[in-house]
Enzyme design. Sequence first.
Site, PDB file in Angstrom:
ATOM      1  N   ARG A   1       0.013  12.864  -5.617  1.00 42.89           N
ATOM      2  CA  ARG A   1       0.261  12.418  -4.241  1.00 42.89           C
ATOM      3  C   ARG A   1       1.714  12.661  -3.860  1.00 42.89           C
ATOM      4  NH1 ARG A   1      -0.033   6.797  -4.167  1.00 42.89           N
ATOM      5  NH2 ARG A   1       0.968   7.262  -2.210  1.00 42.89           N
TER       6      ARG A   1
ATOM      7  N   ASP B   1      11.807   3.127  -4.839  1.00 37.37           N
ATOM      8  CA  ASP B   1      11.031   4.265  -5.350  1.00 37.37           C
ATOM      9  C   ASP B   1      11.691   4.949  -6.555  1.00 37.37           C
ATOM     10  OD1 ASP B   1       9.116   3.792  -3.458  1.00 37.37           O
ATOM     11  OD2 ASP B   1       9.771   5.353  -2.085  1.00 37.37           O
TER      12      ASP B   1
ATOM     13  N   ARG C   1      -2.179   4.782   2.238  1.00 36.02           N
ATOM     14  CA  ARG C   1      -1.690   3.702   3.072  1.00 36.02           C
ATOM     15  C   ARG C   1      -0.837   4.200   4.243  1.00 36.02           C
ATOM     16  NH1 ARG C   1       1.857   0.323   4.090  1.00 36.02           N
ATOM     17  NH2 ARG C   1       1.213  -1.827   4.426  1.00 36.02           N
TER      18      ARG C   1
ATOM     19  N   LYS D   1       8.135  14.028   1.060  1.00 33.05           N
ATOM     20  CA  LYS D   1       6.818  13.503   1.457  1.00 33.05           C
ATOM     21  C   LYS D   1       6.956  12.410   2.507  1.00 33.05           C
ATOM     22  CE  LYS D   1       4.918  10.182  -1.260  1.00 33.05           C
ATOM     23  NZ  LYS D   1       4.526   8.925  -0.611  1.00 33.05           N
ATOM     24  N   ASN D   2       7.869  11.452   2.252  1.00 29.93           N
ATOM     25  CA  ASN D   2       7.931  10.278   3.134  1.00 29.93           C
ATOM     26  C   ASN D   2       8.624  10.566   4.467  1.00 29.93           C
ATOM     27  OD1 ASN D   2       6.509   8.908   1.246  1.00 29.93           O
ATOM     28  ND2 ASN D   2       8.236   7.678   0.477  1.00 29.93           N
TER      29      ASN D   2
ATOM     30  N   ILE E   1       1.217  -5.539   7.365  1.00 28.70           N
ATOM     31  CA  ILE E   1       1.698  -4.661   8.451  1.00 28.70           C
ATOM     32  C   ILE E   1       2.106  -5.491   9.676  1.00 28.70           C
ATOM     33  CG2 ILE E   1       0.460  -2.575   7.713  1.00 28.70           C
ATOM     34  CD1 ILE E   1      -1.476  -3.164  10.122  1.00 28.70           C
ATOM     35  N   ASP E   2       2.453  -6.776   9.430  1.00 25.67           N
ATOM     36  CA  ASP E   2       2.826  -7.645  10.539  1.00 25.67           C
ATOM     37  C   ASP E   2       3.984  -7.079  11.372  1.00 25.67           C
ATOM     38  OD1 ASP E   2       4.086  -8.216   7.967  1.00 25.67           O
ATOM     39  OD2 ASP E   2       5.236  -9.743   9.014  1.00 25.67           O
ATOM     40  N   LEU E   3       4.940  -6.428  10.720  1.00 24.35           N
ATOM     41  CA  LEU E   3       6.096  -5.909  11.477  1.00 24.35           C
ATOM     42  C   LEU E   3       5.691  -4.713  12.355  1.00 24.35           C
ATOM     43  CD1 LEU E   3       8.848  -6.135   8.711  1.00 24.35           C
ATOM     44  CD2 LEU E   3       8.569  -7.631  10.701  1.00 24.35           C
TER      45      LEU E   3
ATOM     46  N   ARG F   1       0.998  -5.518   0.841  1.00 29.26           N
ATOM     47  CA  ARG F   1       1.772  -4.680   1.777  1.00 29.26           C
ATOM     48  C   ARG F   1       1.295  -4.971   3.204  1.00 29.26           C
ATOM     49  NH1 ARG F   1       2.533   1.224  -0.668  1.00 29.26           N
ATOM     50  NH2 ARG F   1       4.147   1.289   0.923  1.00 29.26           N
TER      51      ARG F   1
ATOM     52  N   CYS G   1      -1.897  -2.923  -2.333  1.00 25.98           N
ATOM     53  CA  CYS G   1      -2.020  -1.815  -3.276  1.00 25.98           C
ATOM     54  C   CYS G   1      -1.418  -2.258  -4.605  1.00 25.98           C
ATOM     55  CB  CYS G   1      -1.385  -0.548  -2.748  1.00 25.98           C
ATOM     56  SG  CYS G   1       0.389  -0.539  -2.779  1.00 25.98           S
TER      57      CYS G   1
HETATM   58  N1  EPU Z   1       6.769  -5.457   4.875  1.00 31.20           N
HETATM   59  C1  EPU Z   1       6.374  -6.595   5.535  1.00 31.20           C
HETATM   60  N2  EPU Z   1       5.711  -6.453   6.719  1.00 31.20           N
HETATM   61  C2  EPU Z   1       5.436  -5.235   7.254  1.00 31.20           C
HETATM   62  C3  EPU Z   1       5.857  -4.070   6.567  1.00 31.20           C
HETATM   63  C4  EPU Z   1       6.516  -4.212   5.378  1.00 31.20           C
HETATM   64  O1  EPU Z   1       6.614  -7.709   5.097  1.00 31.20           O
HETATM   65  O2  EPU Z   1       4.834  -5.176   8.328  1.00 31.20           O
HETATM   66  C5  EPU Z   1       7.500  -5.594   3.607  1.00 31.20           C
HETATM   67  C6  EPU Z   1       6.820  -4.869   2.454  1.00 31.20           C
HETATM   68  O3  EPU Z   1       5.787  -5.650   1.891  1.00 31.20           O
HETATM   69  C7  EPU Z   1       7.988  -4.628   1.540  1.00 31.20           C
HETATM   70  C8  EPU Z   1       9.135  -4.350   2.500  1.00 31.20           C
HETATM   71  O4  EPU Z   1       8.737  -4.928   3.742  1.00 31.20           O
HETATM   72  O5  EPU Z   1       8.263  -5.794   0.818  1.00 31.20           O
HETATM   73  C9  EPU Z   1       9.477  -2.903   2.713  1.00 31.20           C
HETATM   74  O6  EPU Z   1       8.310  -2.133   2.942  1.00 31.20           O
HETATM   75  P1  EPU Z   1       8.285  -0.915   3.935  1.00 31.20           P
HETATM   76  O7  EPU Z   1       7.501  -1.272   5.142  1.00 31.20           O
HETATM   77  O8  EPU Z   1       9.668  -0.402   4.157  1.00 31.20           O
HETATM   78  O9  EPU Z   1       7.430   0.142   3.134  1.00 31.20           O
HETATM   79  P2  EPU Z   1       6.552   1.285   3.767  1.00 31.20           P
HETATM   80  O10 EPU Z   1       7.202   1.739   5.015  1.00 31.20           O
HETATM   81  O11 EPU Z   1       5.135   0.894   3.803  1.00 31.20           O
HETATM   82  C10 EPU Z   1       7.810   3.282   2.634  1.00 31.20           C
HETATM   83  C11 EPU Z   1       7.491   4.358   1.631  1.00 31.20           C
HETATM   84  C12 EPU Z   1       7.319   3.726   0.253  1.00 31.20           C
HETATM   85  C13 EPU Z   1       8.600   3.012  -0.114  1.00 31.20           C
HETATM   86  C14 EPU Z   1       8.946   1.959   0.955  1.00 31.20           C
HETATM   87  C15 EPU Z   1      10.271   1.264   0.720  1.00 31.20           C
HETATM   88  C16 EPU Z   1       6.314   5.973   2.973  1.00 31.20           C
HETATM   89  C17 EPU Z   1       5.065   6.709   3.232  1.00 31.20           C
HETATM   90  N3  EPU Z   1       6.268   5.036   2.024  1.00 31.20           N
HETATM   91  O12 EPU Z   1       6.685   2.412   2.646  1.00 31.20           O
HETATM   92  O13 EPU Z   1       7.126   4.815  -0.640  1.00 31.20           O
HETATM   93  O14 EPU Z   1       8.458   2.364  -1.357  1.00 31.20           O
HETATM   94  O15 EPU Z   1       9.013   2.607   2.255  1.00 31.20           O
HETATM   95  O16 EPU Z   1      11.294   2.184   0.697  1.00 31.20           O
HETATM   96  O17 EPU Z   1       7.327   6.254   3.573  1.00 31.20           O
HETATM   97  C18 EPU Z   1       6.275   5.947  -2.503  1.00 31.20           C
HETATM   98  O18 EPU Z   1       6.631   7.014  -1.968  1.00 31.20           O
HETATM   99  O19 EPU Z   1       5.889   5.878  -3.695  1.00 31.20           O
HETATM  100  C19 EPU Z   1       6.294   4.717  -1.717  1.00 31.20           C
HETATM  101  C20 EPU Z   1       5.611   3.631  -2.074  1.00 31.20           C
END
Ligand code: EPU
Length: 422
Positions: free
Chosen positions: A400, A308, A93, A22-23, A124-126, A122, A117
């Site tokens: 999902r 995960d 998301r 999925k991811n 999205i600053d990065l 979560r 969530c």
């Molecule tokens: N973070 C920030 N700023 C940002 C983005 C992320 O501080 O702009 C923090 C997050 O809050 C978290 C960490 O960085 O503490 C890592 O988050 P990441 O951005 O890597 O998560 P994501 O890309 O939003 C994906 C997966 C998640 C999985 C995470 C971590 C998808 C669609 N989702 O999310 O999957 O937990 O990476 O590996 O790829 C799931 O499938 O159940 C799921 C939640």
Amino acid sequence: MDRLVIEGGRKLKGTVDISGAKNACLPILAATILSDCKCIIKNVPSVLKDITTMLKLLKVLGMRASIDGQVVVVEPAKERKFVAPYRLVSTMRASVCVLGPLIGRLRQAEISLPGGCIIGPRPIDLHLKGIRALGVDVNIKKGYVIARAKKLRGANIYLGGHFGSSVLATANTLMAAVLAEGRSVIENAACEPEIQDLANFLIKMGSKVKGHGTPRIEVEGVKRLHGAEHTIIPDRIEAGTYMIASAITDGDIILKGARTEHLTAVIDNLNEAGVSVTNVKGGIRVRRKKALTPVDTTTFPYPGFPTDMQAQMMSLMTVTKGISVITEKIYPERFIHISELNRMGAQIHLEGPSAIVRGVKQLSGAEIMASDLRASAALVLAGLAAGGRTNISRIYHLDRGYERIEWKMTKLGARILREKEI
Ligand code: EPU
């Protein structure tokens, strides 16, 4: 709403097919926006709700998408649109990963802010830092990210946050950078297999990308991308979940299609806990080799132990004699499953970002409620191991991320039924 009813205590045995990831699939579907030609994506877990939501979003953005089994064909249909509306982003998301492709291809994007969530805040600053570095003007207005660029120029971008690298921020920055002018370097890039799969797809479309799978990704921007055909990698989290299903029920499962190289940390922890994981003809075989022993787990970005899989590992430790400590370093609040597991007789208490698990002889079936996707999977695993009947309500999150879970589990010998909640 549906619920699952599980009669626990049966050993799961047999072979299970692992679906496409999925991811990996979500950003790859989003990346089709970058091209003006037809893209064919194979091994798509098309039954999943998140995939259907992404296809809906692509349609809203002016793409045509058709599904035939596990194959999805995407091509631009009509006038391109650049607004990802609240009604879709609020249900998934990961919709945020259309930001990079829209900016890359159309130089503009309006994306509803996803918000927090159940697994914690979560931000999205990065994501925004990544695209700003490429010359994009970004504002937040009325709950939307409004992004515009006259032109994109390559840049050196450091993408580390408080919790390490970010998977989807890396995906978004990479997808914008492939159509920027000149060279970009993304430092502290996520190394997850899903990012590697995305980069491989982008390369098939004509992008010039190097270093994916390492923390330094180099991109030489090109003017346009063509169509491509790509097969999605197997889902390492689904595979890991079935590994634990075998271990927790003292079963013997062969995972068809899973790749051990994507699961090194999970396999290492399972080996330490007394579970044997071996490559056999047709897949990976998982079974206990002795009584389970406690193992401490700390989640980290890839190749560390995946967040995960944290909840599922906790379910296993609840029935492992002794004490184990499970520390969450990615989402410090991702412990919503603890109270439900405790309702089944588990003995877990939280100390800051660590859960202390005291193994019990057996869990007992109970009425419990699912929350986020992986917590829901952990409750299914606990239900399989528990004595008696477990009713898990609010299972829509499972749909999902796990294709036909009750069907796959039943094939392995579980007694599990989906019912309408009254
Ligand atoms: N973070 C920030 N700023 C940002 C983005 C992320 O501080 O702009 C923090 C997050 O809050 C978290 C960490 O960085 O503490 C890592 O988050 P990441 O951005 O890597 O998560 P994501 O890309 O939003 C994906 C997966 C998640 C999985 C995470 C971590 C998808 C669609 N989702 O999310 O999957 O937990 O990476 O590996 O790829 C799931 O499938 O159940 C799921 C939640």
